[in-house]
Design a protein around this motif. Sequence first.
Motif, PDB file in Angstrom:
ATOM      1  N   MET A  93       0.731  -1.209   0.091  1.00 35.76           N
ATOM      2  CA  MET A  93       0.204  -0.066  -0.022  1.00 35.76           C
ATOM      3  C   MET A  93       0.857   1.174   0.062  1.00 35.76           C
ATOM      4  N   ASN A  94       0.623   2.031  -0.856  1.00 36.60           N
ATOM      5  CA  ASN A  94       1.422   3.517  -1.035  1.00 36.60           C
ATOM      6  C   ASN A  94       0.792   4.382  -0.122  1.00 36.60           C
ATOM      7  N   LEU A  95       1.356   5.357   0.547  1.00 39.70           N
ATOM      8  CA  LEU A  95       0.913   6.191   1.446  1.00 39.70           C
ATOM      9  C   LEU A  95       0.366   7.380   0.838  1.00 39.70           C
ATOM     10  N   ASP A  96       1.133   7.754  -0.245  1.00 36.87           N
ATOM     11  CA  ASP A  96       0.447   8.814  -1.258  1.00 36.87           C
ATOM     12  C   ASP A  96      -0.829   8.411  -1.720  1.00 36.87           C
ATOM     13  N   GLN A  97      -1.105   7.205  -2.027  1.00 32.80           N
ATOM     14  CA  GLN A  97      -2.349   6.673  -2.579  1.00 32.80           C
ATOM     15  C   GLN A  97      -3.559   6.868  -1.518  1.00 32.80           C
ATOM     16  N   VAL A  98      -2.975   6.376  -0.260  1.00 31.68           N
ATOM     17  CA  VAL A  98      -4.101   6.966   0.827  1.00 31.68           C
ATOM     18  C   VAL A  98      -4.218   8.217   1.412  1.00 31.68           C
ATOM     19  N   ARG A  99      -3.170   9.084   1.134  1.00 33.70           N
ATOM     20  CA  ARG A  99      -3.368  10.531   1.413  1.00 33.70           C
ATOM     21  C   ARG A  99      -4.388  11.170   0.302  1.00 33.70           C
ATOM     22  N   ALA A 100      -4.126  10.857  -0.748  1.00 31.81           N
ATOM     23  CA  ALA A 100      -5.096  11.118  -1.921  1.00 31.81           C
ATOM     24  C   ALA A 100      -6.513  10.897  -1.627  1.00 31.81           C
ATOM     25  N   LEU A 101      -6.766   9.700  -1.029  1.00 34.63           N
ATOM     26  CA  LEU A 101      -8.250   9.333  -0.622  1.00 34.63           C
ATOM     27  C   LEU A 101      -8.685   9.998   0.648  1.00 34.63           C
ATOM     28  N   ALA A 102      -7.606  10.414   1.391  1.00 35.50           N
ATOM     29  CA  ALA A 102      -8.009  11.341   2.644  1.00 35.50           C
ATOM     30  C   ALA A 102      -8.584  12.624   1.932  1.00 35.50           C
ATOM     31  N   ALA A 103      -7.664  13.078   1.216  1.00 36.70           N
ATOM     32  CA  ALA A 103      -7.838  14.610   0.908  1.00 36.70           C
ATOM     33  C   ALA A 103      -9.208  14.364  -0.260  1.00 36.70           C
ATOM     34  N   ILE A 104      -9.724  13.430  -0.873  1.00 35.69           N
ATOM     35  CA  ILE A 104     -10.968  13.394  -1.402  1.00 35.69           C
ATOM     36  C   ILE A 104     -12.187  13.297  -0.516  1.00 35.69           C
ATOM     37  N   VAL A 105     -11.973  12.785   0.617  1.00 34.35           N
ATOM     38  CA  VAL A 105     -13.073  12.768   1.576  1.00 34.35           C
ATOM     39  C   VAL A 105     -12.867  14.205   2.249  1.00 34.35           C
ATOM     40  N   GLU A 106     -12.138  14.581   2.724  1.00 37.74           N
ATOM     41  CA  GLU A 106     -11.927  15.896   3.291  1.00 37.74           C
ATOM     42  C   GLU A 106     -12.511  17.279   2.434  1.00 37.74           C
ATOM     43  N   THR A 107     -12.516  17.208   1.050  1.00 32.55           N
ATOM     44  CA  THR A 107     -12.809  17.990   0.531  1.00 32.55           C
ATOM     45  C   THR A 107     -14.234  17.758  -0.153  1.00 32.55           C
ATOM     46  N   GLY A 108     -14.284  16.515  -0.599  1.00 31.38           N
ATOM     47  CA  GLY A 108     -15.563  16.325  -0.903  1.00 31.38           C
ATOM     48  C   GLY A 108     -15.649  15.765  -2.536  1.00 31.38           C
ATOM     49  N   SER A 109     -14.459  16.320  -3.313  1.00 28.61           N
ATOM     50  CA  SER A 109     -14.438  15.772  -4.671  1.00 28.61           C
ATOM     51  C   SER A 109     -13.007  15.380  -4.927  1.00 28.61           C
ATOM     52  N   PHE A 110     -12.979  14.718  -6.312  1.00 27.43           N
ATOM     53  CA  PHE A 110     -11.666  14.682  -6.742  1.00 27.43           C
ATOM     54  C   PHE A 110     -10.768  15.747  -6.946  1.00 27.43           C
ATOM     55  N   GLU A 111     -11.643  16.824  -7.649  1.00 23.02           N
ATOM     56  CA  GLU A 111     -11.096  18.123  -8.191  1.00 23.02           C
ATOM     57  C   GLU A 111     -10.479  18.809  -7.148  1.00 23.02           C
ATOM     58  N   LEU A 112     -11.460  18.978  -6.175  1.00 23.98           N
ATOM     59  CA  LEU A 112     -10.836  19.872  -4.867  1.00 23.98           C
ATOM     60  C   LEU A 112      -9.530  19.184  -4.377  1.00 23.98           C
ATOM     61  N   ALA A 113      -9.672  17.861  -4.100  1.00 19.36           N
ATOM     62  CA  ALA A 113      -8.380  17.153  -3.592  1.00 19.36           C
ATOM     63  C   ALA A 113      -7.332  17.168  -4.368  1.00 19.36           C
ATOM     64  N   ALA A 114      -7.600  17.503  -5.842  1.00 16.03           N
ATOM     65  CA  ALA A 114      -6.322  17.740  -6.628  1.00 16.03           C
ATOM     66  C   ALA A 114      -5.753  19.173  -6.450  1.00 16.03           C
TER      67      ALA A 114
ATOM     68  N   VAL B 261     -11.015   2.595   7.005  1.00 18.85           N
ATOM     69  CA  VAL B 261      -9.974   1.899   7.635  1.00 18.85           C
ATOM     70  C   VAL B 261      -8.579   2.555   6.892  1.00 18.85           C
ATOM     71  N   LEU B 262      -8.456   2.596   5.750  1.00 21.14           N
ATOM     72  CA  LEU B 262      -7.328   3.404   5.133  1.00 21.14           C
ATOM     73  C   LEU B 262      -6.947   4.664   5.417  1.00 21.14           C
ATOM     74  N   VAL B 263      -8.223   5.269   5.634  1.00 18.73           N
ATOM     75  CA  VAL B 263      -7.991   6.882   6.107  1.00 18.73           C
ATOM     76  C   VAL B 263      -7.521   6.914   7.223  1.00 18.73           C
ATOM     77  N   ARG B 264      -8.046   6.291   8.376  1.00 22.32           N
ATOM     78  CA  ARG B 264      -7.446   6.358   9.853  1.00 22.32           C
ATOM     79  C   ARG B 264      -6.213   5.831   9.870  1.00 22.32           C
ATOM     80  N   PHE B 265      -5.611   4.982   9.200  1.00 21.73           N
ATOM     81  CA  PHE B 265      -4.339   4.607   9.069  1.00 21.73           C
ATOM     82  C   PHE B 265      -3.429   5.786   8.582  1.00 21.73           C
ATOM     83  N   ALA B 266      -3.751   6.494   7.519  1.00 27.31           N
ATOM     84  CA  ALA B 266      -2.952   7.561   6.978  1.00 27.31           C
ATOM     85  C   ALA B 266      -2.929   8.540   7.857  1.00 27.31           C
ATOM     86  N   ARG B 267      -4.164   8.875   8.694  1.00 28.32           N
ATOM     87  CA  ARG B 267      -3.978  10.059   9.425  1.00 28.32           C
ATOM     88  C   ARG B 267      -2.956   9.742  11.026  1.00 28.32           C
ATOM     89  N   GLN B 268      -3.049   8.271  11.100  1.00 35.45           N
ATOM     90  CA  GLN B 268      -2.323   7.682  12.300  1.00 35.45           C
ATOM     91  C   GLN B 268      -0.860   8.013  11.921  1.00 35.45           C
TER      92      GLN B 268
END
Length: 312
Positions: free
Chosen positions: A1-22, A62-69
């Motif tokens: 599992m790549n941490l940058d990938q998980v951080r991208a997922l976290a950013a999507i959820v925090e912002t609500g969209s792929f565009e804002l995460a980008a 589960v993955l987002v919780r891991f990234a934030r930890q």
Amino acid sequence: MNLDQVRALAAIVETGSFELAARRLHLTPSAVSQRVKALETSTGQVVVRRGSPCTLTEAGAVLVRFARQVELLEAESHELLGVTRASPAVLSVAVNADSLDTWLHPVLEAAVAWDDTRLSLTIHDEDHSLSLLRNGDVVAAITSETDTVPGCRQVPLGAIRYVPVVSPELAGRFTVGGAVDWVNLPVLRYDTRDDLQERYLAARGLSSALSPTTVPSAPGLRAAALAGLGWILVPESSVAGELADRRLVALSDETVDVALYWHAWKVPSPRLRRLTEAVARAAAAGLRPAPALGHPVLSAPSQPVPRAARGM
């Protein structure tokens, strides 16, 4: 599992969209999408529901919780290595409004000296805050829930004692011969998830015939009760003065003890340990001993309180 990938997922959820995460990650939306697809391929599970806003699946949480930890532990490692951080680490915590309004104040006072840490408090009902912990939205939560969350520890804190209060004028209108007309007495609540008054009545075999007035503020609820808008269960400690001078009266000698628990990530973080210790000290000073499991618990008050039926 790549941490940058998980951080991208976290950013999507925090912002609500792929565009804002980008935009946040200084990437293209296509690059963010590719990272999420790679993450789903490596885990073999869908991790985000595409929508407006985007939401996590159980696997994604589960993955987002891991990234934030990991981010929290990175902050700790930087300190151990003597690397200067650009900004203090943020600890997000879910708290219920009544705790923040009463016994939790010493934690805020202690946090003034934490130059390496900032608190981000989210008000959430104590019966429902574990969902934020499961999703990785917070590092810890004050809750009445006793369910265990994988990767988290649970610490009993104590109990808040609630007393049913109302203005003397309203009590006089709905108390006849020493009996309270609970069915027709107007009722207040914090929000749509606040069912403490409903459960209090249910324990008496009753239910209110009226729709409650909603006031999403602990001080606001006290003000509404003082104004005569309805009755409400409030922390006994928060209305001691109002009960003493009879600006409010208690409708019954039966009170409700709500047990509270501290749920926090089980990670080796000095910041989180320091916060946990501060919460435990504040709870020891400001809460009652926890009752046996079961919620709510009807109990006799610690000392006599003015009743609506007395002196009328």
